[in-house]
Scaffold this motif. Structure first.
Motif, mmCIF file in Angstrom:
data_model
loop_
_atom_site.group_PDB
_atom_site.id
_atom_site.type_symbol
_atom_site.label_atom_id
_atom_site.label_comp_id
_atom_site.label_asym_id
_atom_site.label_seq_id
_atom_site.Cartn_x
_atom_site.Cartn_y
_atom_site.Cartn_z
ATOM 1 N N ILE A 45 74.168 103.754 57.558
ATOM 2 C CA ILE A 45 73.553 105.080 57.693
ATOM 3 C C ILE A 45 72.659 105.069 58.922
ATOM 4 C CG2 ILE A 45 71.999 106.751 56.617
ATOM 5 C CD1 ILE A 45 72.845 105.647 53.906
ATOM 6 N N ARG A 46 72.746 106.107 59.716
ATOM 7 C CA ARG A 46 71.895 106.205 60.908
ATOM 8 C C ARG A 46 70.982 107.416 60.798
ATOM 9 N NH1 ARG A 46 73.136 102.670 64.818
ATOM 10 N NH2 ARG A 46 75.141 101.586 64.679
ATOM 11 N N THR A 47 69.761 107.241 61.252
ATOM 12 C CA THR A 47 68.789 108.329 61.238
ATOM 13 C C THR A 47 67.802 108.116 62.373
ATOM 14 O OG1 THR A 47 67.215 109.536 59.834
ATOM 15 C CG2 THR A 47 67.189 107.140 59.665
ATOM 16 N N ALA A 65 62.464 116.007 64.723
ATOM 17 C CA ALA A 65 63.216 114.788 64.443
ATOM 18 C C ALA A 65 64.001 114.908 63.142
ATOM 19 C CB ALA A 65 62.270 113.587 64.362
ATOM 20 N N ASN A 66 65.121 114.206 63.070
ATOM 21 C CA ASN A 66 65.887 114.096 61.837
ATOM 22 C C ASN A 66 65.332 112.937 61.017
ATOM 23 O OD1 ASN A 66 67.933 116.176 62.264
ATOM 24 N ND2 ASN A 66 68.608 114.887 63.965
ATOM 25 N N VAL A 67 65.020 113.211 59.766
ATOM 26 C CA VAL A 67 64.292 112.260 58.927
ATOM 27 C C VAL A 67 65.097 111.920 57.683
ATOM 28 C CG1 VAL A 67 62.175 111.878 57.593
ATOM 29 C CG2 VAL A 67 62.079 113.195 59.730
ATOM 30 N N THR A 68 65.053 110.643 57.287
ATOM 31 C CA THR A 68 65.566 110.221 55.988
ATOM 32 C C THR A 68 64.409 109.631 55.194
ATOM 33 O OG1 THR A 68 67.754 109.720 56.898
ATOM 34 C CG2 THR A 68 67.222 108.783 54.752
ATOM 35 N N LEU A 69 64.106 110.235 54.067
ATOM 36 C CA LEU A 69 63.000 109.805 53.210
ATOM 37 C C LEU A 69 63.565 109.056 52.014
ATOM 38 C CD1 LEU A 69 60.067 109.795 52.207
ATOM 39 C CD2 LEU A 69 60.425 112.127 51.360
ATOM 40 N N ILE A 70 63.117 107.822 51.833
ATOM 41 C CA ILE A 70 63.651 106.941 50.791
ATOM 42 C C ILE A 70 62.557 106.645 49.766
ATOM 43 C CG2 ILE A 70 64.884 104.783 50.369
ATOM 44 C CD1 ILE A 70 65.097 104.717 53.575
ATOM 45 N N ASP A 83 68.118 92.913 64.122
ATOM 46 C CA ASP A 83 68.706 94.163 64.598
ATOM 47 C C ASP A 83 67.988 95.402 64.070
ATOM 48 O OD1 ASP A 83 69.482 93.976 61.983
ATOM 49 O OD2 ASP A 83 71.627 93.874 62.375
ATOM 50 N N GLY A 84 66.861 95.203 63.366
ATOM 51 C CA GLY A 84 66.076 96.336 62.904
ATOM 52 C C GLY A 84 66.724 97.165 61.829
ATOM 53 N N VAL A 85 67.593 96.579 61.024
ATOM 54 C CA VAL A 85 68.307 97.300 59.975
ATOM 55 C C VAL A 85 67.559 97.166 58.644
ATOM 56 C CG1 VAL A 85 70.421 97.312 58.582
ATOM 57 C CG2 VAL A 85 70.563 97.175 61.066
ATOM 58 N N LEU A 86 67.509 98.270 57.896
ATOM 59 C CA LEU A 86 66.943 98.261 56.557
ATOM 60 C C LEU A 86 68.047 98.063 55.533
ATOM 61 C CD1 LEU A 86 64.572 101.368 56.840
ATOM 62 C CD2 LEU A 86 63.850 98.973 56.806
ATOM 63 N N GLY A 87 67.775 97.244 54.523
ATOM 64 C CA GLY A 87 68.694 97.084 53.399
ATOM 65 C C GLY A 87 68.197 97.902 52.230
ATOM 66 N N VAL A 88 69.043 98.813 51.708
ATOM 67 C CA VAL A 88 68.632 99.744 50.665
ATOM 68 C C VAL A 88 69.521 99.601 49.439
ATOM 69 C CG1 VAL A 88 68.072 102.141 50.139
ATOM 70 C CG2 VAL A 88 68.003 101.358 52.520
ATOM 71 N N GLU A 89 68.893 99.403 48.290
ATOM 72 C CA GLU A 89 69.621 99.397 47.019
ATOM 73 C C GLU A 89 69.582 100.813 46.450
ATOM 74 O OE1 GLU A 89 69.569 96.455 43.274
ATOM 75 O OE2 GLU A 89 67.877 97.840 43.351
ATOM 76 N N VAL A 90 70.743 101.413 46.243
ATOM 77 C CA VAL A 90 70.835 102.812 45.820
ATOM 78 C C VAL A 90 71.245 102.886 44.353
ATOM 79 C CG1 VAL A 90 71.912 105.046 46.252
ATOM 80 C CG2 VAL A 90 71.445 103.500 48.163
ATOM 81 N N GLU A 91 70.347 103.448 43.539
ATOM 82 C CA GLU A 91 70.616 103.685 42.113
ATOM 83 C C GLU A 91 71.070 102.431 41.378
ATOM 84 O OE1 GLU A 91 73.376 106.915 42.043
ATOM 85 O OE2 GLU A 91 71.883 108.400 42.636
ATOM 86 N N LYS A 114 70.102 102.141 59.863
ATOM 87 C CA LYS A 114 69.571 101.889 61.189
ATOM 88 C C LYS A 114 68.787 103.116 61.627
ATOM 89 C CE LYS A 114 69.020 99.899 65.236
ATOM 90 N NZ LYS A 114 68.130 98.742 65.390
ATOM 91 N N ALA A 115 67.496 102.944 61.855
ATOM 92 C CA ALA A 115 66.629 104.047 62.242
ATOM 93 C C ALA A 115 66.017 103.769 63.612
ATOM 94 C CB ALA A 115 65.518 104.250 61.211
ATOM 95 N N ASP A 116 65.861 104.831 64.399
ATOM 96 C CA ASP A 116 65.199 104.677 65.691
ATOM 97 C C ASP A 116 63.712 104.391 65.509
ATOM 98 O OD1 ASP A 116 67.577 105.234 67.123
ATOM 99 O OD2 ASP A 116 67.256 107.378 66.810
ATOM 100 N N ARG A 117 63.121 104.976 64.473
ATOM 101 C CA ARG A 117 61.718 104.732 64.139
ATOM 102 C C ARG A 117 61.607 104.579 62.631
ATOM 103 N NH1 ARG A 117 62.240 104.467 68.775
ATOM 104 N NH2 ARG A 117 60.981 105.355 70.472
ATOM 105 N N ILE A 118 60.696 103.727 62.186
ATOM 106 C CA ILE A 118 60.496 103.489 60.756
ATOM 107 C C ILE A 118 59.026 103.705 60.428
ATOM 108 C CG2 ILE A 118 60.608 101.796 58.885
ATOM 109 C CD1 ILE A 118 62.826 100.378 60.465
ATOM 110 N N ILE A 119 58.773 104.477 59.374
ATOM 111 C CA ILE A 119 57.410 104.663 58.881
ATOM 112 C C ILE A 119 57.333 104.050 57.486
ATOM 113 C CG2 ILE A 119 55.609 106.315 58.257
ATOM 114 C CD1 ILE A 119 56.881 108.285 60.234
ATOM 115 N N ILE A 120 56.514 103.011 57.348
ATOM 116 C CA ILE A 120 56.341 102.325 56.067
ATOM 117 C C ILE A 120 55.174 102.975 55.329
ATOM 118 C CG2 ILE A 120 55.948 100.126 54.910
ATOM 119 C CD1 ILE A 120 58.536 100.194 56.475
ATOM 120 N N ALA A 121 55.452 103.583 54.189
ATOM 121 C CA ALA A 121 54.429 104.242 53.375
ATOM 122 C C ALA A 121 54.635 103.840 51.918
ATOM 123 C CB ALA A 121 54.507 105.750 53.550
ATOM 124 N N THR A 122 54.673 102.535 51.679
ATOM 125 C CA THR A 122 55.036 101.990 50.371
ATOM 126 C C THR A 122 53.890 101.943 49.376
ATOM 127 O OG1 THR A 122 54.802 99.835 51.459
ATOM 128 C CG2 THR A 122 57.031 100.630 51.104
#
Length: 363
Positions: free
Chosen positions: A2-4, A27-32, A93-101, A109-117
């Motif tokens: 997934i790219r964002t 910007a196009n955003v993906t919120l996880i 390579d700056g890739v996030l690994g996401v477990e979905v459901e 792969k995101a151009d920018r990452i905001i960590i708000a955990t």
């Protein structure tokens, strides 16, 4: 894959504001978020916020969460991934690994990452601290404010910070008897407005006390009584000062620790700052860490109130979008407005600890 353009990890107050700010800039955003709905801690906060109109003063946290979530859901620039947990960051390579459901694994792969955990609750070491009936304050709020379930009849609250004071008041409103609030510190850590509310209800607040032990009911095995004792100015227990409380609930509200695992994985430079809750990342005034393209906001950047988290989220979202070339000419004005709001929130003696901590992390 997934790219964002901007990936925001965490759908609490900081993540929601970050997503909205970045999307409004273009910007196009993906919120996880790992939960089934957006809002984070806001969904269980029934008290009204302080501050200015921009900080949603006089609005209950749960209503703020609903409003921000609805704004996110109707913004075409924001895609949400719920029941999804970011469990890995690959620095090569700056890739996030996401477990979905809990069903599949995807890479992002995101151009920018905001960590708000956000942050996790701390716990206390004492005899029998794992008995049924011993909760973190967040669990008690979840039971009462989300599910309408009382945790018990008689409560000992451990911690006189804002969370302990607010949850004590909520418990009394729900008809639960809070027998006492204790804190190992020599003075109350929360706002006096919250302390005054519980004091008017007749709840004693005992400072310089901590938990010695908890004891179970012989039949059920659940909490039946708690023993506390005084601590001296070196935080050492004082034998002979024990007090016994017959309670079926002990609520632990002794602070939070930033959930910074992804920042460690990314190689962000971290520093231990007690005033901010533990290990937090170095960052500049735009909330960008020492790893270019990774921003932080909210409790993972330093434990504060939700109002500060929202302001930091907005700043991180604005800055991430600006770094991608999105700016309609309003960035500097918006950024300066947010910085002024943060300065106001952190002003005075109440914000002294936060200001001291931030002086060690801003680069």
């Amino acid at each position: 894959m997934i790219r964002t353009e901007v990936a925001v990890v965490g759908g609490g107050p900081a993540g929601l504001m970050a997503s909205l700010a970045a999307a409004k800039m273009g910007a196009n955003v993906t919120l996880i978020d790992r939960n089934s709905r957006l809002g984070g801690q806001l969904v269980k906060q029934t008290h009204m916020f302080f501050g200015s109109e921009k900080q949603y003063a006089s609005i209950r946290g749960v209503d703020i969460g609903k409003f921000l979530a609805s704004e996110v859901e109707k913004n075409p620039k924001i895609k949400t991934m719920l029941d999804s947990t970011v469990v890995a960051y690959y620095p090569d390579d700056g890739v996030l690994g996401v477990e979905v459901e809990e069903k599949k694994w995807v890479k992002m792969k995101a151009d920018r990452i905001i960590i708000a955990t956000g942050a996790s609750e701390r716990f206390l070491p004492f005899e029998n601290n794992d008995l049924p009936g011993i909760y973190g304050a967040g669990a008690v709020q979840t039971l009462m404010n989300e599910h309408g379930v009382l945790p018990g009849k008689n409560v000992l609250m451990v911690g006189a910070g804002n969370i302990g004071l607010i949850v004590s008041y909520q418990l009394m409103q729900a008809g639960v008897n809070v027998k006492a609030i204790i804190d190992a510190a020599p003075r109350i850590g929360g706002y006096w407005v919250h302390a005054s509310k519980v004091a008017r209800l007749g709840i004693p607040i005992l400072t310089s006390y901590t938990v010695k032990a908890a004891y179970p009911n012989e039949m059920t095995g659940a909490l039946e009584r708690a023993v506390i004792w005084k601590v001296d100015d070196k935080w050492q227990p004082v034998p002979g000062t024990e007090k016994v409380f017959n309670v079926d609930v002990m609520c632990i509200a002794v602070g939070l620790s930033p959930l910074a695992e992804l920042l460690w994985q990314a190689g962000c430079q971290m520093v231990y700052v007690p005033e901010l809750g533990g290990h937090v990342p170095l960052r500049n005034e735009n909330m960008e860490t020492t790893v270019p393209g990774i921003y932080v906001a909210g409790d993972v950047a330093g434990v504060e109130e939700a109002s500060s988290a929202m302001m930091e989220g907005e700043l991180a979202g604005l800055s991430a979008a600006k770094s991608l070339g999105y700016d309609d000419g309003t960035y500097e004005d918006k950024k300066n407005a947010v910085l002024r709001e943060l300065d106001t929130l952190r002003s005075g003696p109440v914000g002294e600890k936060i200001r001291k901590g931030l002086s060690r992390v801003i680069i």
